[in-house]
Design a protein around this motif. Sequence first.
Motif, PDB file in Angstrom:
ATOM      1  N   PHE A  55       4.971  -2.966 -29.658  1.00  0.00           N
ATOM      2  CA  PHE A  55       5.299  -1.859 -30.561  1.00  0.00           C
ATOM      3  C   PHE A  55       4.462  -0.624 -30.239  1.00  0.00           C
ATOM      4  CE2 PHE A  55       4.081   0.329 -34.565  1.00  0.00           C
ATOM      5  CZ  PHE A  55       5.301   0.937 -34.823  1.00  0.00           C
ATOM      6  N   ALA A  56       3.179  -0.825 -29.992  1.00  0.00           N
ATOM      7  CA  ALA A  56       2.305   0.299 -29.647  1.00  0.00           C
ATOM      8  C   ALA A  56       2.757   0.943 -28.339  1.00  0.00           C
ATOM      9  CB  ALA A  56       0.860  -0.180 -29.535  1.00  0.00           C
ATOM     10  N   TYR A  57       3.174   0.116 -27.380  1.00  0.00           N
ATOM     11  CA  TYR A  57       3.668   0.611 -26.086  1.00  0.00           C
ATOM     12  C   TYR A  57       4.907   1.486 -26.278  1.00  0.00           C
ATOM     13  CZ  TYR A  57       6.425   0.342 -21.770  1.00  0.00           C
ATOM     14  OH  TYR A  57       7.209   0.645 -20.679  1.00  0.00           O
ATOM     15  N   ILE A  58       5.871   0.989 -27.060  1.00  0.00           N
ATOM     16  CA  ILE A  58       7.102   1.742 -27.309  1.00  0.00           C
ATOM     17  C   ILE A  58       6.788   3.049 -28.033  1.00  0.00           C
ATOM     18  CG2 ILE A  58       9.323   1.740 -28.528  1.00  0.00           C
ATOM     19  CD1 ILE A  58       9.354  -1.318 -28.211  1.00  0.00           C
ATOM     20  N   THR A  59       5.953   2.970 -29.054  1.00  0.00           N
ATOM     21  CA  THR A  59       5.615   4.157 -29.846  1.00  0.00           C
ATOM     22  C   THR A  59       4.967   5.233 -29.000  1.00  0.00           C
ATOM     23  OG1 THR A  59       5.296   2.798 -31.837  1.00  0.00           O
ATOM     24  CG2 THR A  59       4.324   4.999 -31.843  1.00  0.00           C
ATOM     25  N   ARG A  60       4.018   4.842 -28.174  1.00  0.00           N
ATOM     26  CA  ARG A  60       3.302   5.823 -27.354  1.00  0.00           C
ATOM     27  C   ARG A  60       4.187   6.395 -26.252  1.00  0.00           C
ATOM     28  NH1 ARG A  60      -2.965   5.880 -26.761  1.00  0.00           N
ATOM     29  NH2 ARG A  60      -3.436   5.993 -28.984  1.00  0.00           N
ATOM     30  N   LYS A  61       5.146   5.607 -25.797  1.00  0.00           N
ATOM     31  CA  LYS A  61       6.071   6.109 -24.781  1.00  0.00           C
ATOM     32  C   LYS A  61       6.956   7.218 -25.342  1.00  0.00           C
ATOM     33  CE  LYS A  61       5.286   4.009 -20.886  1.00  0.00           C
ATOM     34  NZ  LYS A  61       4.986   4.772 -19.636  1.00  0.00           N
ATOM     35  N   TYR A  62       7.342   7.090 -26.606  1.00  0.00           N
ATOM     36  CA  TYR A  62       8.238   8.068 -27.213  1.00  0.00           C
ATOM     37  C   TYR A  62       7.520   9.172 -27.988  1.00  0.00           C
ATOM     38  CZ  TYR A  62      12.355   5.307 -26.016  1.00  0.00           C
ATOM     39  OH  TYR A  62      13.348   4.649 -25.339  1.00  0.00           O
ATOM     40  N   GLY A  64       3.965   9.877 -27.475  1.00  0.00           N
ATOM     41  CA  GLY A  64       2.738  10.296 -26.838  1.00  0.00           C
ATOM     42  C   GLY A  64       1.515   9.689 -27.518  1.00  0.00           C
ATOM     43  N   ASN A  65       0.403  10.418 -27.484  1.00  0.00           N
ATOM     44  CA  ASN A  65      -0.838   9.948 -28.093  1.00  0.00           C
ATOM     45  C   ASN A  65      -0.759  10.118 -29.609  1.00  0.00           C
ATOM     46  OD1 ASN A  65      -3.406   8.899 -28.228  1.00  0.00           O
ATOM     47  ND2 ASN A  65      -4.409  10.859 -27.812  1.00  0.00           N
ATOM     48  N   PHE A  66       0.153   9.347 -30.212  1.00  0.00           N
ATOM     49  CA  PHE A  66       0.529   9.540 -31.614  1.00  0.00           C
ATOM     50  C   PHE A  66      -0.505   9.013 -32.597  1.00  0.00           C
ATOM     51  CE2 PHE A  66       2.698   7.757 -35.383  1.00  0.00           C
ATOM     52  CZ  PHE A  66       3.217   8.922 -35.913  1.00  0.00           C
ATOM     53  N   ASP A  67      -1.055   7.865 -32.313  1.00  0.00           N
ATOM     54  CA  ASP A  67      -1.961   7.214 -33.254  1.00  0.00           C
ATOM     55  C   ASP A  67      -2.854   6.266 -32.461  1.00  0.00           C
ATOM     56  OD1 ASP A  67      -3.128   6.479 -35.608  1.00  0.00           O
ATOM     57  OD2 ASP A  67      -1.450   5.325 -36.377  1.00  0.00           O
ATOM     58  N   SER A  68      -3.838   5.706 -33.115  1.00  0.00           N
ATOM     59  CA  SER A  68      -4.706   4.733 -32.469  1.00  0.00           C
ATOM     60  C   SER A  68      -3.881   3.539 -31.984  1.00  0.00           C
ATOM     61  CB  SER A  68      -5.769   4.250 -33.459  1.00  0.00           C
ATOM     62  OG  SER A  68      -6.374   3.050 -33.000  1.00  0.00           O
ATOM     63  N   VAL A  75      -0.595  -2.545 -37.461  1.00  0.00           N
ATOM     64  CA  VAL A  75       0.528  -2.265 -38.356  1.00  0.00           C
ATOM     65  C   VAL A  75       1.702  -3.200 -38.040  1.00  0.00           C
ATOM     66  CG1 VAL A  75       2.325  -0.567 -38.914  1.00  0.00           C
ATOM     67  CG2 VAL A  75      -0.076   0.121 -38.865  1.00  0.00           C
ATOM     68  N   ARG A  76       1.973  -3.359 -36.757  1.00  0.00           N
ATOM     69  CA  ARG A  76       3.106  -4.223 -36.371  1.00  0.00           C
ATOM     70  C   ARG A  76       2.831  -5.679 -36.726  1.00  0.00           C
ATOM     71  NH1 ARG A  76       6.602  -6.985 -36.231  1.00  0.00           N
ATOM     72  NH2 ARG A  76       8.311  -7.229 -34.737  1.00  0.00           N
ATOM     73  N   VAL A  77       1.611  -6.139 -36.506  1.00  0.00           N
ATOM     74  CA  VAL A  77       1.257  -7.513 -36.892  1.00  0.00           C
ATOM     75  C   VAL A  77       1.375  -7.673 -38.405  1.00  0.00           C
ATOM     76  CG1 VAL A  77      -0.581  -9.240 -36.967  1.00  0.00           C
ATOM     77  CG2 VAL A  77      -0.246  -7.882 -34.889  1.00  0.00           C
ATOM     78  N   GLY A  78       0.883  -6.685 -39.142  1.00  0.00           N
ATOM     79  CA  GLY A  78       0.964  -6.738 -40.598  1.00  0.00           C
ATOM     80  C   GLY A  78       2.392  -6.753 -41.106  1.00  0.00           C
ATOM     81  N   SER A  79       3.291  -6.072 -40.399  1.00  0.00           N
ATOM     82  CA  SER A  79       4.682  -6.010 -40.836  1.00  0.00           C
ATOM     83  C   SER A  79       5.365  -7.376 -40.798  1.00  0.00           C
ATOM     84  CB  SER A  79       5.473  -5.023 -39.964  1.00  0.00           C
ATOM     85  OG  SER A  79       5.682  -5.545 -38.660  1.00  0.00           O
ATOM     86  N   GLU A  80       4.798  -8.319 -40.036  1.00  0.00           N
ATOM     87  CA  GLU A  80       5.384  -9.656 -39.959  1.00  0.00           C
ATOM     88  C   GLU A  80       5.312 -10.389 -41.300  1.00  0.00           C
ATOM     89  OE1 GLU A  80       6.854 -11.696 -37.105  1.00  0.00           O
ATOM     90  OE2 GLU A  80       7.349  -9.564 -37.083  1.00  0.00           O
ATOM     91  N   PHE A  81       4.452  -9.911 -42.197  1.00  0.00           N
ATOM     92  CA  PHE A  81       4.391 -10.515 -43.528  1.00  0.00           C
ATOM     93  C   PHE A  81       5.755 -10.440 -44.214  1.00  0.00           C
ATOM     94  CE2 PHE A  81       3.875 -10.140 -48.129  1.00  0.00           C
ATOM     95  CZ  PHE A  81       3.155 -11.299 -48.415  1.00  0.00           C
ATOM     96  N   LEU A 327      -3.433  -1.341 -43.486  1.00  0.00           N
ATOM     97  CA  LEU A 327      -2.956  -0.336 -42.546  1.00  0.00           C
ATOM     98  C   LEU A 327      -1.605   0.270 -42.921  1.00  0.00           C
ATOM     99  CD1 LEU A 327      -3.966  -2.090 -39.206  1.00  0.00           C
ATOM    100  CD2 LEU A 327      -5.188  -0.265 -40.386  1.00  0.00           C
ATOM    101  N   ALA A 328      -0.559  -0.558 -42.927  1.00  0.00           N
ATOM    102  CA  ALA A 328       0.802  -0.036 -43.094  1.00  0.00           C
ATOM    103  C   ALA A 328       1.041   0.589 -44.457  1.00  0.00           C
ATOM    104  CB  ALA A 328       1.821  -1.146 -42.840  1.00  0.00           C
TER     105      ALA A 328
END
Length: 338
Positions: A55-62, A64-68, A75-81, A327-328
């Motif tokens: 998820f971080a890879y996809i986000t940064r590709k689209y 840029g240096n958007f977030d940590s 955030v993505r791990v937390g969303s699995e809840f 986080l999320a």
Amino acid sequence: MNWRIVAIPITLIPIFIIAIQFDIQVEDILAIGLFPFVGAIVAMMIKLVLQGVKFAYITRKYLGNFDSFFKLVGVRVGSEFIKFTTPMFIGAEFVVIYYLHKKGAKPAKSAWIAIMDIVTEVFAAGLLSIMAGIIALLSGAYVVATVILATSIVITSLWMVMFFLSSKHTFQVPKVLGNLATRFGKEKGTKAIEKTNTWMEEVCTMSRENLKTSESKKIFVVSFLFSLASWAFYGISFMIIAMGTDFAISAFDSIMAVMGANAIGNLPITIGGSGLAEFGIIAYLNNLDPFAFEITEGVVGWDAVIGWRIATYYVPIVITWLLLVKLALSRIPKSQSS
């Protein structure tokens, strides 16, 4: 969100039924051993982290240096809840859309990133589950194979067709739903439908702009490989638990069994697939009549399956909940949003 926490104890009901029906005692679960439990938990956490990295890879590709990078992973791990506490294989994408939009990303771009994430996840899971279904079919487990293949093919095909059609067709809310929303929601219902249609149009426009580019094709392939790796660790988690019960199973067979069980668990019947996933592994590995669960000696037993469920569901659900809240769902000061 509170109802999700209340829903978690409900997932214990199928496990209690299994334990009572087949006389599984607490000591049977503890006999698996500490190291297999820890190993299975580690394998499951690797699975979740790989999803986060993707998820971080996809986000940064689209964006840029958007977030940590590490915050995006968390955030993505937390969303699995959300996935753990809903009766279907969907839900996590709404959390990441909310987070990205909250951080300043446009709704359409946030949705596109989430769609790319979930589609590659479903595609990888679908292919592995279909493989498991074919193997079950060749082994003579016809009922189990039918359920696995039917569920996997329908879910995978639906997501993939909608994903690729979005680049050629602009989807809108069906008129029937629009009329119902207007009728019962009046002005608010009409505005909600208009906003939804605008959002869907923007997402389809992004699909047309991105799907044909070489960069997006590369992102899709890399994300798909991340998803395959993450699902592989999910399967390996059962192999580790099985070792604690002296049941020998290869990594490949373990992955196939878990993915077959995952397909069955995606049926919209129980929360988090509780009961269905356990049934899926037993039925797949032991080639059982789905209505007769008398397990012969020397094959995988219910103690291993329940132990696997504890290690890959009840422990990670605590971790994902903490990350989700921290986080999320945390408030972001206006100065941090962009």
